[in-house]
Each structure stands twice: as structure tokens, then as C-alpha cells.
Scaffold this active site. Structure first.
Site, mmCIF file in Angstrom:
data_model
loop_
_atom_site.group_PDB
_atom_site.id
_atom_site.type_symbol
_atom_site.label_atom_id
_atom_site.label_comp_id
_atom_site.label_asym_id
_atom_site.label_seq_id
_atom_site.Cartn_x
_atom_site.Cartn_y
_atom_site.Cartn_z
ATOM 1 N N GLU A 170 -9.923 17.010 -2.882
ATOM 2 C CA GLU A 170 -9.007 16.788 -1.802
ATOM 3 C C GLU A 170 -8.253 18.226 -1.504
ATOM 4 O OE1 GLU A 170 -6.151 13.618 -2.360
ATOM 5 O OE2 GLU A 170 -7.798 12.136 -1.531
ATOM 6 N N GLU A 258 -13.259 8.398 -1.086
ATOM 7 C CA GLU A 258 -12.106 7.688 -1.874
ATOM 8 C C GLU A 258 -11.225 6.821 -0.800
ATOM 9 O OE1 GLU A 258 -10.001 10.077 -4.839
ATOM 10 O OE2 GLU A 258 -8.275 9.217 -3.965
HETATM 11 C C1 IDC Z 1 -3.708 9.525 -8.784
HETATM 12 C C2 IDC Z 1 -3.814 8.334 -10.011
HETATM 13 C C3 IDC Z 1 -2.964 8.211 -10.588
HETATM 14 C C4 IDC Z 1 -2.585 9.598 -11.450
HETATM 15 C C5 IDC Z 1 -2.535 10.758 -10.340
HETATM 16 C C6 IDC Z 1 -2.621 12.299 -10.887
HETATM 17 O O1 IDC Z 1 -4.066 6.987 -9.119
HETATM 18 O O2 IDC Z 1 -2.777 7.412 -11.847
HETATM 19 O O3 IDC Z 1 -1.391 9.762 -12.275
HETATM 20 O O4 IDC Z 1 -3.707 10.540 -9.187
HETATM 21 O O5 IDC Z 1 -1.915 13.070 -10.123
HETATM 22 C C7 IDC Z 1 -5.753 10.851 -4.267
HETATM 23 C C8 IDC Z 1 -6.261 11.295 -5.499
HETATM 24 C C9 IDC Z 1 -6.227 10.644 -6.641
HETATM 25 C C10 IDC Z 1 -5.035 10.039 -6.743
HETATM 26 C C11 IDC Z 1 -4.919 8.959 -5.675
HETATM 27 C C12 IDC Z 1 -3.773 8.017 -5.793
HETATM 28 O O6 IDC Z 1 -7.784 11.819 -5.241
HETATM 29 O O7 IDC Z 1 -6.623 11.741 -7.627
HETATM 30 O O8 IDC Z 1 -4.909 9.369 -7.926
HETATM 31 N N1 IDC Z 1 -5.078 9.558 -4.425
HETATM 32 O O9 IDC Z 1 -2.488 8.810 -5.674
HETATM 33 N N2 IDC Z 1 -5.675 10.919 -3.113
HETATM 34 C C13 IDC Z 1 -4.815 10.275 -2.458
HETATM 35 C C14 IDC Z 1 -4.263 9.322 -3.290
#
Ligand code: IDC
Length: 331
Positions: A170, A258
Site C-alpha cells: 500500500e 486485501e
Molecule cells: C494492521 C493490522 C494491525 C497492525 C497494523 C500495523 O490489522 O493489527 O497493528 O496493521 O500497522 C491495511 C494494511 C494492513 C493493516 C490493515 C488494518 O495493509 O497492514 O493491518 N489495513 O489497518 N490497509 C488498510 C487497512
């Protein structure tokens, strides 16, 4: 007479065993033997025969966070619920990320990827190796490491028909522009193609992989390149669905590598109503999709309940609201 009966019984049980093995085998052969090397044809992901193939995937949480789910039994349990693809999310910076935690940890992460790829392969499942940039919003930040990494794994998994490469999860922020992503992608695509001619390469798009319009306006050259689109149903609604639909209509090959039912934070409300609308759209265009995330972390995007410590063999009741919705939609 007795003897004949006994013989008949034996023959009957042998036949049962034979059919059991036959069906068990064809189930384990599944996706790869039937669909082979996936390709990009127009805006569609297709199988070896040029027929549309819909990726129904589950993404791991960060590999360093939840390594316990990267194993065959876990993937097999998912497969039984209609999952045909596993995404291995390897963060580059957050929590023991590949680019800032030293050589030893890099080896551990590569070993975990290997375990995941082998497990998926033995089950006939597809596997996406995801270079999970996030706080490092500009993919160029770790271009050098990405080049070395992708050269190594593209070589290692050359000949694997089931491996896809997602080269920047991302991109975000001002520096995560399409201009920078394009320049990064050109380098990494040619790095991968120098050793691996066929695997699908998925390129992230600006604004946390939402701005597929920018990719549609100026796509990359080359075969078997697809673009990532991400959404979280509780945050992202109709305007973003329109953006996705327009890009696909323009002919952009998109994979939803995702998505979550939660808010974009990964937590908060789970919105099944919006998720159903997203599902209708993805089904209309036979878009591949991969749900975040395979863990029991106490947040609403997790598919497994925090109270459940099983790493495979889950019952429906072991899943969260998001998990239950997902596996119903995949079946
Ligand atoms: C989130 C995880 C969370 C973790 C965080 C780290 O759910 O547990 O602490 O990352 O920064 C994304 C990302 C993905 C995110 C997810 C939810 O690709 O890494 O995971 N998210 O926030 N993009 C949109 C949402």
C-alpha cells in the site's frame, strides 16, 4: 455361502477405500492441477485455458506477528472452506519487518515464506508473496532491498505455477505517488522477469491501493501485470466502488489483494451490509479477493476469535463475525 459373503464384504470395503482415496486425491489436486499457471487476459485473471479464475484468498497477518498460522494444516482447514489462495504478508518496516530487523530475521522470514509456499503447493493452492510496505509509504524507500529479495525468490520459485508476487502492498502519502510507484514497479518487474517469465506481478496503487484510476490512466507495459485495490467495508463505500468499477471498465486488471469488513484501522464496526455490496460488485466482474487477516488478534478484522487458540481445524463458531461472513461467501 459364508465365505462368499466375506469376500463380498472385503471387495466392498476395498472399493470404498479406493473411492475415498480417489476423491481425497482430487480434492488435494484441486486448483493448481485444474487451473495451472494464472494469466492476465484483458481485465480478467484467467486460468491456463483462458477461462476466468476467481482468487478467493485469505491473507496472513504480518508474518513476524503470527507465524503459527503458516503451516499446512491451517491452510488445509481454509481450503475446506473454499479458500484457494493464501497471501503471505511480509511487512518491510513494522514489527520485525524485513528491511529493519537484521539479516538473521530476514532468514527467518524467508524460511517462513518457504514453509508457506510449500504448504500451499502441496495443497494445490495459489500463494501471493506480499512485500508489505505501509509506514514506508514510498516504495522507492526500500527499492534496493526489494530488488535483492524479489530476484532471490523469483529464482527460487521459478517453475512454481502457483506463486504470484505483490511488489508493494500500500503506497501512501505524497511520495507514494503513481509516478514513484511506476518507477519502482518498472525496476522490480524487470528484476523478476529476468528470472521468471510468467508469474503474475501485482502492483500497488496510490492512497493505500485505492487509486486504481491513476493506474488505469497510465498502466505499465508488459504481460501478466495486475493492480492492487484494497477496501475496508466499514470505511469505504459507494464512491470507492465507483472508482473500482470505472477502472475495471477501462480494462485494468485488478485484484483485491486485501479487504476487510472492519474499519480501515483493522478494528471497529464490522459492516456486513456494505461487505455484501462489495461482494456483488466483485462477483459481477469476477474479481479476485483476499481477506485480511488470519489471526486471533483482538481486533475485528481478525477471522479467528481472540478466545480461540487453535491454529487449524476451526469450527464455524471459532470464527469472528467477519470470519463467518467470509467463509459463507466463499462456499
Ligand atoms: C494492521 C493490522 C494491525 C497492525 C497494523 C500495523 O490489522 O493489527 O497493528 O496493521 O500497522 C491495511 C494494511 C494492513 C493493516 C490493515 C488494518 O495493509 O497492514 O493491518 N489495513 O489497518 N490497509 C488498510 C487497512
Amino acid at each position: 455361502m459364508k465365505n462368499i459373503n466375506k469376500k463380498l464384504y472385503i471387495i466392498f470395503f476395498m472399493l470404498c477405500g479406493f473411492f475415498f482415496l480417489l476423491t481425497a486425491n482430487s480434492a488435494s489436486a484441486s486448483s493448481i492441477s485444474k487451473n495451472g499457471q494464472l494469466q492476465v487476459k484483458g481485465s480478467q485473471i484467467v486460468n491456463k485455458n483462458g477461462k476466468p479464475f476467481v482468487i478467493k484468498g485469505v491473507s496472513t497477518h504480518g508474518l513476524s506477528w503470527y507465524p503459527q498460522y503458516v503451516q499446512k494444516k491451517a491452510f488445509q482447514s481454509l481450503k475446506k472452506r473454499g479458500v484457494n489462495t493464501i497471501r503471505l504478508a511480509m511487512y518491510t518496516e513494522e514489527y520485525n519487518g524485513y528491511c529493519n530487523s537484521g539479516k538473521e530475521n530476514q532468514k527467518n522470514l524467508e524460511a517462513l515464506i518457504d514453509k508457506g509456499v510449500n504448504a500451499a503447493t502441496s495443497l494445490g493452492m495459489y500463494v501471493i508473496i506480499d512485500w508489505h510496505i505501509l509506514s514506508d509509504g514510498n516504495p522507492l524507500t526500500h527499492k534496493k532491498e526489494a530488488k535483492t529479495f524479489f530476484k532471490k525468490i523469483a529464482k527460487k520459485y521459478n517453475g512454481h505455477k502457483n506463486v504470484l508476487f505483490e511488489i508493494c502492498n500500500e503506497p501512501n502519502g505524497g511520495e507514494g505517488s503513481w509516478k514513484n510507484i511506476r518507477s519502482y514497479a518498472k525496476t522490480i518487474i524487470s528484476t523478476i522477469r529476468s528470472v521468471n517469465k510468467k508469474a503474475i506481478i501485482i502492483v500497488g496503487t496510490p492512497t493505500w491501493s485505492q487509486d486504481v484510476d491513476q493506474a488505469a490512466a497510465n498502466p505499465l507495459n508488459g504481460k501478466n501485470i495486475a493492480y492492487a485495490f484494497h477496501f475496508y467495508a466499514s470505511t469505504h463505500k459507494q464512491d470507492l466502488r465507483n472508482k473500482l468499477e470505472n477502472a475495471v471498465k477501462q480494462g485494468l486488471p485488478v485484484i483485491v489483494t486485501e479487504f476487510g469488513l472492519s474499519e480501515a484501522s483493522g478494528n471497529g464496526t464490522v459492516d456486513t451490509k456494505e461487505a455484501n455490496k462489495w461482494n456483488t460488485l466483485m462477483n459481477r466482474y469476477k474479481l479476485g479477493r483476499v481477506c485480511w487477516n488470519l489471526s486471533n488478534k483482538d481486533e475485528s478484522s481478525s477471522l479467528i476469535k481472540a478466545s480461540c487458540n487453535k491454529t487449524s481445524g476451526w469450527k464455524m463458531d471459532d470464527f469472528t463475525k467477519a470470519g463467518k461472513w467470509l467463509f459463507k461467501s466463499y462456499k
